[in-house]
Design a protein around this motif. Sequence first.
Motif, PDB file in Angstrom:
ATOM      1  N   HIS A   1     -23.474 -34.827  12.035  1.00  0.00           N
ATOM      2  CA  HIS A   1     -24.497 -33.976  12.640  1.00  0.00           C
ATOM      3  C   HIS A   1     -24.554 -32.623  11.935  1.00  0.00           C
ATOM      4  CE1 HIS A   1     -26.431 -31.531  15.861  1.00  0.00           C
ATOM      5  NE2 HIS A   1     -27.092 -32.654  16.065  1.00  0.00           N
ATOM      6  N   SER A   2     -23.401 -32.066  11.593  1.00  0.00           N
ATOM      7  CA  SER A   2     -23.355 -30.795  10.872  1.00  0.00           C
ATOM      8  C   SER A   2     -23.989 -30.930   9.491  1.00  0.00           C
ATOM      9  CB  SER A   2     -21.903 -30.309  10.741  1.00  0.00           C
ATOM     10  OG  SER A   2     -21.366 -29.959  12.000  1.00  0.00           O
ATOM     11  N   ALA A   3     -23.735 -32.068   8.825  1.00  0.00           N
ATOM     12  CA  ALA A   3     -24.319 -32.298   7.501  1.00  0.00           C
ATOM     13  C   ALA A   3     -25.834 -32.414   7.585  1.00  0.00           C
ATOM     14  CB  ALA A   3     -23.730 -33.561   6.880  1.00  0.00           C
ATOM     15  N   GLU A   4     -26.327 -33.073   8.618  1.00  0.00           N
ATOM     16  CA  GLU A   4     -27.777 -33.181   8.807  1.00  0.00           C
ATOM     17  C   GLU A   4     -28.388 -31.815   9.079  1.00  0.00           C
ATOM     18  OE1 GLU A   4     -28.335 -36.031  11.887  1.00  0.00           O
ATOM     19  OE2 GLU A   4     -27.940 -37.770  10.593  1.00  0.00           O
ATOM     20  N   HIS A   5     -27.662 -30.989   9.856  1.00  0.00           N
ATOM     21  CA  HIS A   5     -28.144 -29.635  10.134  1.00  0.00           C
ATOM     22  C   HIS A   5     -28.237 -28.831   8.839  1.00  0.00           C
ATOM     23  CE1 HIS A   5     -28.100 -25.465  11.641  1.00  0.00           C
ATOM     24  NE2 HIS A   5     -28.631 -25.970  12.736  1.00  0.00           N
ATOM     25  N   TYR A   6     -27.285 -29.030   7.939  1.00  0.00           N
ATOM     26  CA  TYR A   6     -27.332 -28.336   6.653  1.00  0.00           C
ATOM     27  C   TYR A   6     -28.540 -28.776   5.831  1.00  0.00           C
ATOM     28  CZ  TYR A   6     -26.454 -27.301   1.786  1.00  0.00           C
ATOM     29  OH  TYR A   6     -26.603 -26.899   0.487  1.00  0.00           O
ATOM     30  N   ARG A   7     -28.792 -30.081   5.795  1.00  0.00           N
ATOM     31  CA  ARG A   7     -29.939 -30.580   5.027  1.00  0.00           C
ATOM     32  C   ARG A   7     -31.252 -30.051   5.586  1.00  0.00           C
ATOM     33  NH1 ARG A   7     -26.702 -35.332   4.862  1.00  0.00           N
ATOM     34  NH2 ARG A   7     -27.775 -36.285   6.628  1.00  0.00           N
ATOM     35  N   GLU A   8     -31.302 -29.846   6.902  1.00  0.00           N
ATOM     36  CA  GLU A   8     -32.531 -29.389   7.548  1.00  0.00           C
ATOM     37  C   GLU A   8     -32.711 -27.883   7.462  1.00  0.00           C
ATOM     38  OE1 GLU A   8     -36.117 -29.952   9.646  1.00  0.00           O
ATOM     39  OE2 GLU A   8     -34.762 -31.466   8.836  1.00  0.00           O
ATOM     40  N   TYR A   9     -31.614 -27.129   7.665  1.00  0.00           N
ATOM     41  CA  TYR A   9     -31.731 -25.676   7.799  1.00  0.00           C
ATOM     42  C   TYR A   9     -30.984 -24.882   6.730  1.00  0.00           C
ATOM     43  CZ  TYR A   9     -33.365 -27.141  12.394  1.00  0.00           C
ATOM     44  OH  TYR A   9     -34.041 -27.752  13.408  1.00  0.00           O
ATOM     45  N   GLY A  10     -30.200 -25.559   5.893  1.00  0.00           N
ATOM     46  CA  GLY A  10     -29.515 -24.869   4.813  1.00  0.00           C
ATOM     47  C   GLY A  10     -28.283 -24.096   5.220  1.00  0.00           C
ATOM     48  N   LYS A  11     -27.738 -24.381   6.405  1.00  0.00           N
ATOM     49  CA  LYS A  11     -26.509 -23.735   6.843  1.00  0.00           C
ATOM     50  C   LYS A  11     -25.717 -24.677   7.735  1.00  0.00           C
ATOM     51  CE  LYS A  11     -28.742 -21.386  10.755  1.00  0.00           C
ATOM     52  NZ  LYS A  11     -28.984 -20.077  11.403  1.00  0.00           N
TER      53      LYS A  11
ATOM     54  N   PHE B   1     -20.931 -39.812   6.525  1.00  0.00           N
ATOM     55  CA  PHE B   1     -19.902 -39.899   7.559  1.00  0.00           C
ATOM     56  C   PHE B   1     -20.530 -40.614   8.740  1.00  0.00           C
ATOM     57  CE2 PHE B   1     -17.093 -37.097   5.429  1.00  0.00           C
ATOM     58  CZ  PHE B   1     -15.885 -37.169   6.099  1.00  0.00           C
ATOM     59  N   SER B   2     -19.946 -41.708   9.188  1.00  0.00           N
ATOM     60  CA  SER B   2     -20.568 -42.463  10.252  1.00  0.00           C
ATOM     61  C   SER B   2     -19.598 -42.767  11.366  1.00  0.00           C
ATOM     62  CB  SER B   2     -21.179 -43.750   9.714  1.00  0.00           C
ATOM     63  OG  SER B   2     -22.421 -43.491   9.119  1.00  0.00           O
ATOM     64  N   TYR B   3     -20.176 -43.213  12.463  1.00  0.00           N
ATOM     65  CA  TYR B   3     -19.411 -43.288  13.691  1.00  0.00           C
ATOM     66  C   TYR B   3     -19.555 -44.627  14.393  1.00  0.00           C
ATOM     67  CZ  TYR B   3     -24.117 -41.818  14.963  1.00  0.00           C
ATOM     68  OH  TYR B   3     -25.478 -41.719  15.046  1.00  0.00           O
ATOM     69  N   ASN B   4     -20.198 -45.615  13.754  1.00  0.00           N
ATOM     70  CA  ASN B   4     -20.319 -46.925  14.366  1.00  0.00           C
ATOM     71  C   ASN B   4     -19.163 -47.811  13.931  1.00  0.00           C
ATOM     72  OD1 ASN B   4     -22.698 -46.233  15.596  1.00  0.00           O
ATOM     73  ND2 ASN B   4     -23.968 -46.979  13.916  1.00  0.00           N
ATOM     74  N   LYS B   5     -18.760 -48.698  14.825  1.00  0.00           N
ATOM     75  CA  LYS B   5     -17.655 -49.607  14.530  1.00  0.00           C
ATOM     76  C   LYS B   5     -18.174 -50.865  13.835  1.00  0.00           C
ATOM     77  CE  LYS B   5     -14.509 -48.395  18.299  1.00  0.00           C
ATOM     78  NZ  LYS B   5     -13.789 -48.921  19.464  1.00  0.00           N
ATOM     79  N   ARG B   6     -17.250 -51.810  13.619  1.00  0.00           N
ATOM     80  CA  ARG B   6     -17.672 -53.102  13.101  1.00  0.00           C
ATOM     81  C   ARG B   6     -18.483 -53.820  14.163  1.00  0.00           C
ATOM     82  NH1 ARG B   6     -14.337 -55.483   8.940  1.00  0.00           N
ATOM     83  NH2 ARG B   6     -13.067 -53.879   7.962  1.00  0.00           N
ATOM     84  N   ASN B   7     -19.324 -54.775  13.709  1.00  0.00           N
ATOM     85  CA  ASN B   7     -20.104 -55.517  14.683  1.00  0.00           C
ATOM     86  C   ASN B   7     -19.243 -56.580  15.355  1.00  0.00           C
ATOM     87  OD1 ASN B   7     -19.934 -57.755  12.985  1.00  0.00           O
ATOM     88  ND2 ASN B   7     -21.881 -57.290  11.967  1.00  0.00           N
ATOM     89  N   GLY B   8     -19.840 -57.285  16.308  1.00  0.00           N
ATOM     90  CA  GLY B   8     -19.078 -58.222  17.116  1.00  0.00           C
ATOM     91  C   GLY B   8     -18.422 -59.330  16.336  1.00  0.00           C
ATOM     92  N   SER B   9     -18.976 -59.693  15.186  1.00  0.00           N
ATOM     93  CA  SER B   9     -18.413 -60.786  14.403  1.00  0.00           C
ATOM     94  C   SER B   9     -17.242 -60.333  13.543  1.00  0.00           C
ATOM     95  CB  SER B   9     -19.495 -61.378  13.493  1.00  0.00           C
ATOM     96  OG  SER B   9     -19.882 -60.434  12.520  1.00  0.00           O
ATOM     97  N   GLY B  10     -17.034 -59.009  13.478  1.00  0.00           N
ATOM     98  CA  GLY B  10     -15.955 -58.490  12.653  1.00  0.00           C
ATOM     99  C   GLY B  10     -16.386 -58.185  11.236  1.00  0.00           C
TER     100      GLY B  10
END
Length: 304
Positions: free
Chosen positions: A156-166, A215-224
């Motif tokens: 989220h911080s990285a996206e804020h940087y891309r959008e607002y430059g800080k 940087f992501s926050y999702n886990k593996r899917n149900g099948s592994g």
Amino acid sequence: MDEIIDGLYVGSSMAESDKPKLKECRITHILSVASHYVPSYPNEFVYKLISIDDLPEENIIQYFPECNKFISGALEEGGCVLVHCMAGQSRSAVIAAAYLMQKDGLTSEQALTAIKKKRRQINPNDGFIDQLQLYYDISYDVSPAKALYRRFLINHSAEHYREYGKIENIVAGVDPTTQQMLPTQRLVRCKKCRRALVIEANILDHQAGVGQVAFSYNKRNGSGANTPHAFPQNRACSSLFVEPMEWMDGISDGLIENKIACPKCQAKLGSYNWAGAQCSCGKWIIPSFQIHRNRIDEIRQRLQ
């Protein structure tokens, strides 16, 4: 407005301004989830105001604990709660879903399905749906101590940087030397002075090759199987990518890029850049906190 469970209603701004209907439904508390919303009857109902836009990049999960507390408190007092946004389709539905998830141990899909049975027009944006899934994955505990939530905040911080430059609201990994060292599968130390730098939970592994990784926050899917956000260790890469850490110079000051040095002996370890950097394997990592493998020791430990 529609009653989702006993005493909990979801509706629009029109519902919030309809005083006769509010009285008819015995509403006592109103939770407004909209941008800079002005209450219609501030002296007649108990209000809680959450100012947030209906945009996928908005951080709505941060408000789940306080909203859950407001709703549960009102219901325990024998009152009735209206949760509303502007159209009663996205923000209000997500807040109500988070409450049902925490109360009944539901998945995001189960909670949204239950709400849709009572209010068919709900339609949360994709970013909010992802955050409901994250809420389930972290067992309803919205805390930076949870690695998945910490990764979400970093992204989220990285996206804020891309959008607002800080950079704002930076969440950094805890310095392993300031906490009790629990058994870990992986410990990274400075090769020169052997000072502990990061542990398993701070490391972002990735698959070699071209393309972009955030940087992501999702886990593996149900099948592994690997999702786009699950990266196996890649020993072929010459660098290790980690979370921003408390001990890194400039992190707390919001610097966009800087060198990474060992906080004990000042040995040069690598560099970081919130805009991203390319790994030796060709993968572009955003944001990039890159430590060169020839400057560190990676230790494997057995869990007790």
